[in-house]
Enzyme design. Structure first.
Site: not given
Ligand code: NAD
Length: 374
Positions: A63-65
């Site tokens: 995941a990444k934000g």
């Protein structure tokens, strides 16, 4: 995300949280605050996390934000309100069993504390395992901060041994003197390497006899940059990877080793501390020139591995005794290095391709055994 600014205006920011794959476990990946963040970049970084966690065999997905903002022009209060609103917007995706953020470019333990507090207040309970890279007072670990640099050094040692190179006296060039590059320079200097060039955004300093890293660090502390350090000569930014050395470590930005840099690269070995520092075209040139590259999804995975240990301790509700996390980091990194090295030999491919073979195989196996729902 509408955020009340200090002058009373309301500014609307855009941010993303991407789950690339969660077959092998909760999403894991940082949150970055940067003016150039966009959906494509966050998605690509989330995909890299899927394969990084798989190469290290951690029970996480990818995941990444990111939030498009310029944190250098925002007050602490504005950053806190932005972080809390962003956390609230993405909260359905988050949780210790869903997706566990960590610091990335321009975010730190303070930002992680705001994310953890926002989640905890909404849920009515302290959820320490909801983020990693937290301050020690709320369940962070001492090992987290240096985990990435420590893991890079472990890869350097393994690669040097595999290539028959000697650490003591060998020359290293490091691009970047931030959260990863600065401790890395110290560790390699302490290991007996000559750090012959260091670059940061403002300049490059070179000393073929080896830079005095403690003195350079003091200079950076006082002036904010390596530029102007009396113990070295200035070098143009474009020449940093052409400085003669055995090892080059990009620890700054993506895409810095392009075709021109790859053609001029003087190193025998590149260990990618940064995410995505080598372009696809440059990778082919390095391969042709016989320069070995330890890819980012292996080389900088000491950070996410340390995050995994923090999350595990929070879940267990007990702090591991001193030395346990460091020992486990060493075992995890060296096992992953060996697996990738053997895969490269078996398939007669580069370490990058071998790392993707290992990662993709593990993700594919997990998808296959889980089967289709319903
Ligand atoms: P940071 O912001 O603390 O440091 C970045 C460094 O790069 C600074 O010294 C800056 O001056 C330098 N830099 C910026 N632009 C430059 C340029 N044009 N030329 C030369 N130097 C330049 O960031 P960081 O946390 O050290 O991360 C560095 C890289 O490592 C990033 O690619 C990041 O994604 C990757 N990474 C970091 C971690 C971590 O634990 N922090 C983990 C995995 C990967």
């Amino acid at each position: 995300m509408p955020v009340r600014m200090d002058n009373g205006d309301v500014e609307v920011f855009t941010g993303w949280r991407v789950h690339h794959d969660t077959t092998r476990g909760p999403g894991k990946g940082g949150i970055r605050f940067h003016p150039h963040v966009d959906e494509r970049e966050v998605t690509a970084l989330a995909a890299a996390m899927t394969f990084k966690t798989a190469v290290l065999d951690l029970p996480f997905g990818g995941a990444k934000g990111g939030v498009r903002c310029d944190p250098t022009r925002m007050s602490i209060g504005e950053l806190e309100r932005l972080t809390r609103r962003y956390t609230w917007e993405i909260m359905p995706l988050l949780g210790p069993d869903r997706d566990v953020p960590a610091p990335d470019v321009n975010t730190d333990g303070r930002v992680m504390a705001w994310v953890m507090d926002t989640m905890s207040m909404v849920h009515g309970e302290a959820i320490s395992a909801s983020v990693t890279g937290k301050p020690l007072s709320i369940g962070g670990t001492a090992e987290h901060a240096g985990g990435t640099a420590a893991g890079v050094v472990m890869c350097v040692r393994e690669a040097f041994a595999a290539l028959g190179l000697t650490i003591a006296g060998s020359r290293v060039v490091i691009q970047g003197f931030g959260k990863v590059g600065a401790p890395l320079a110290f560790l390699l200097h302490s290991a007996g390497m000559r750090v012959v060039a260091v670059a940061d955004v403002a300049g490059v300093v070179m000393n073929s006899g080896g830079l005095d890293i403690p003195a350079l660090s003091t200079h950076v502390h006082e002036t904010g940059s390596v530029a102007g350090f009396a113990g070295g000569e200035p070098v143009p930014h474009d020449d940093v990877f052409a400085v003669p050395c055995e090892l080059a470590v990009p620890a700054a930005l993506a895409g810095v080793i392009d075709e021109a840099a790859a053609t001029r690269c003087a190193a025998k070995l590149i260990v990618e501390a940064a995410n995505g520092p080598t372009t696809v075209a440059a990778d082919a040139i390095l391969d042709e020139r016989g320069i070995v590259v330890v890819p980012d999804i292996l080389a900088n995975a000491g950070g996410v591995t340390s995050s995994y240990f923090e999350w595990a301790q929070n879940r267990q509700g007990i702090a591991w005794p001193d030395g346990v996390a460091a020992d486990r980091l060493h075992t995890t990194m060296t096992d992953a290095f060996t697996t990738v090295w053997v895969s490269a030999q078996t398939h007669e491919v580069s370490l990058r391709r071998a790392a993707y073979i290992v990662g993709l195989t593990r993700v594919a196996e997990a998808i296959t055994v889980r089967g289709l729902f319903p």
